[in-house]
Scaffold this active site. Structure first.
Site, PDB file in Angstrom:
ATOM      1  CB  THR A   1     -53.410  12.578  -7.739  1.00  0.00           C
ATOM      2  OG1 THR A   1     -52.331  11.682  -7.999  1.00  0.00           O
ATOM      3  CG2 THR A   1     -53.479  12.840  -6.254  1.00  0.00           C
TER       4      THR A   1
ATOM      5  CE1 TYR B   1     -49.870   8.912 -15.402  1.00  0.00           C
ATOM      6  CE2 TYR B   1     -52.022   9.943 -15.650  1.00  0.00           C
ATOM      7  CZ  TYR B   1     -51.056   9.366 -14.844  1.00  0.00           C
ATOM      8  OH  TYR B   1     -51.268   9.268 -13.490  1.00  0.00           O
TER       9      TYR B   1
ATOM     10  CE  LYS C   1     -47.422  10.623 -13.031  1.00  0.00           C
ATOM     11  NZ  LYS C   1     -48.672  10.946 -12.338  1.00  0.00           N
TER      12      LYS C   1
END
Length: 396
Positions: free
Chosen positions: A91, A181, A209
Site C-alpha cells: 500500500t 508476506y 501476512k
C-alpha cells in the site's frame, strides 16, 4: 513458478540442520561479516497481534515524497487503538521508491509514531543482500519487525528451493524478526503452506501476512504452524506488545529536575527527570498468522488468526479495529455487524480500485492520500463518487 493449493503436498529441501540449532550457531558465531551487528539485535521477538494499518506514501503533485503529510498521518494513526503501523508495504508503493526515499520514509514514520505502536518495515528486495541491508536500516531506527515478500523479477526461477533458501538466508542475517508476506495478487508466487510450516521453525521468522483472501489456506496455515517454534516475548502487564521505542525513550527537551544529592552542597544542575522503568512480563507465543483481507477479518480471527495488516486500515482504521475489539470481547453479534459494515467497501476500494482507491479514501476520511505515482492512474469522477458512497457510514 505457479502457486500451490493449500492441501497440496510440496517436497521441501532438507533444512541445513535443525533451525533452532542453526540459530544457536548464529548467536555464537555471527552471520558472516555481519556477526557483530547481528548479535546486537538478533531474535528480538515481537508480539504481532491485533490490527495494523498498512499506510500510504503521500506525494506532491510533481511526485516528490510529501514527508510532512506522512508524518501527520502516522501521528494520527498513533492516536487510534491500532496495534501498530506497517510502513512501505504494498500500500505504501514501495516498488516506486528509490533507496534514499525509502530510508527517509522509515525515519520520518519512526519519529512520528507513538512508542507503544508496533512498527513493521516493508524491506522486501530482489536479493538477500539488499533485503538484509534494508532490515538493518529499519533496525537502527528501532522498528520492531521486517515484512519480507518473495522476489519477483526472476519469477520463473523462484523454485521451492530458491524461495526457501531466500527466506532462511534473510532470517539468518536480519537484525529484526521476519514476517513472511504472501501476496499472490502482486507476486507471481504463492508461498506453499508446507513451506510456511517449515519456515515457522526458524527462530527469527515469527509471523506471516497472508493476503490471498483464501480462508481454507489461512485455516490450514494456522493448523500446520501450531507446533512451531515457541518464543517468549516481552509484553506489558496487560499482555500488549513492548516495542523497541518503549525501551529507548526519548530524552526530555529541557531539564527541570534536580537530584536530592545535588542540593546538599555544591552547584545544583537541572537535568531531565529520570524515566521510570517499564513494567514488563513475558508471554509465550508460537508462529503468528495475520490476514491481509479486511473483507475476511472476522472469519480469519475465528479460524485462529492473530490479527490483520490492512490496506483498508489506512483509510478506515477505527472501523477495522472495531471488528477486532468486538471479537476479542466475545461479542460475535456485534463483530459480525461491524464486519458487514466494512466488507463491501474494502473489497471495492482495496481489491477493485487499488492504491489510488485507498489514497482517495484517505483524503475523504481525513488522512492525507493524494495521487499515486505513475504508472498508476488516478480515479475518475465516477469512481470518487462511488468511494464517497461506500464510506458514508465509515467516517472517522
Amino acid at each position: 513458478m505457479a502457486g500451490h493449493a493449500p492441501g497440496m503436498a510440496t517436497s521441501l529441501p532438507p533444512a541445513a540442520g535443525n533451525d533452532a540449532a542453526r540459530h544457536q550457531r548464529i548467536a555464537r558465531n555471527g552471520a558472516g561479516n555481519q556477526g557483530e551487528k547481528t548479535l546486537r539485535l538478533y531474535n528480538r521477538i515481537m508480539l504481532i497481534e491485533g490490527v495494523f494499518a498498512a499506510v500510504t506514501t503521500p506525494f506532491y503533485p510533481d511526485e516528490r515524497v510529501y514527508y510532512r503529510k506522512l508524518e501527520a498521518n502516522v501521528a494520527r494513526y498513533s492516536k487510534s487503538l491500532l496495534a501498530g503501523i506497517v510502513v512501505l508495504g504494498s500500500t505504501g508503493e514501495t516498488m516506486a521508491l528509490d533507496d534514499a526515499e525509502t530510508h527517509e520514509i522509515f525515519r520520518v514514520a519512526a519519529e512520528a509514531a507513538a512508542p507503544e505502536k508496533v512498527l513493521i518495515a516493508g524491506v522486501g528486495r530482489e536479493s538477500v543482500k539488499l533485503t538484509v541491508e534494508l532490515a538493518e536500516t529499519a533496525a537502527r531506527l528501532n522498528y520492531d519487525a521486517a515484512l519480507v515478500r518473495t522476489p519477483t523479477y526472476y519469477s520463473t526461477q523462484m523454485s521451492t528451493s530458491a524461495v526457501l533458501n531466500f527466506y532462511r538466508s534473510v532470517a539468518d542475517r536480519s537484525p529484526l524478526p521476519v514476517v513472511l508476506y504472501n501476496i499472490p495478487r502482486c507476486v507471481p508466487y504463492e508461498i506453499p503452506v508446507e513451506m510456511v510450516a517449515e519456515l515457522a521453525q526458524h527462530p527469527n521468522i515469527i509471523a506471516i501476512k497472508d493476503s490471498s483472501g483464501n480462508m481454507e489456506r489461512l485455516h490450514v496455515t494456522v493448523e500446520q504452524t501450531r507446533t512451531s517454534y515457541r518464543r517468549a516475548v516481552t509484553v506489558t502487564p496487560v499482555f500488549e506488545a513492548v516495542t523497541a521505542r518503549m525501551l529507548t525513550p526519548k530524552a526530555e527537551a529541557s531539564g527541570s529536575f534536580v537530584a536530592a544529592g545535588d542540593l546538599a552542597g555544591g552547584v545544583a544542575v537541572a537535568a531531565p527527570p529520570p524515566v521510570a522503568p517499564i513494567k514488563t512480563r513475558t508471554k509465550e507465543v508460537g508462529f503468528q498468522v495475520l490476514t491481509g483481507s479486511a473483507a475476511h477479518l472476522l472469519s480469519s480471527l475465528e479460524l485462529g488468526a492473530n490479527g490483520a495488516i490492512l490496506g483498508f486500515g489506512a483509510c478506515a482504521p477505527q472501523a477495522c479495529q472495531e471488528v477486532y475489539l468486538a471479537w476479542r470481547d466475545h461479542d460475535l453479534k456485534l463483530a459480525a455487524e461491524k464486519q458487514e459494515r466494512i466488507t463491501a467497501a474494502s473489497k471495492r476500494i482495496v481489491g477493485g480500485l487499488g492504491i489510488s482507491g485507498v489514497k482517495y479514501a484517505c483524503d475523504f476520511n481525513g488522512y492525507f492520500g493524494g495521487r499515486a505515482r505513475l504508472p498508476l492512474l488516478g480515479l475518475t469522477a465516477e469512481e470518487k463518487t462511488e468511494i464517497e458512497g461506500l464510506l458514508k457510514g465509515i467516517r472517522n
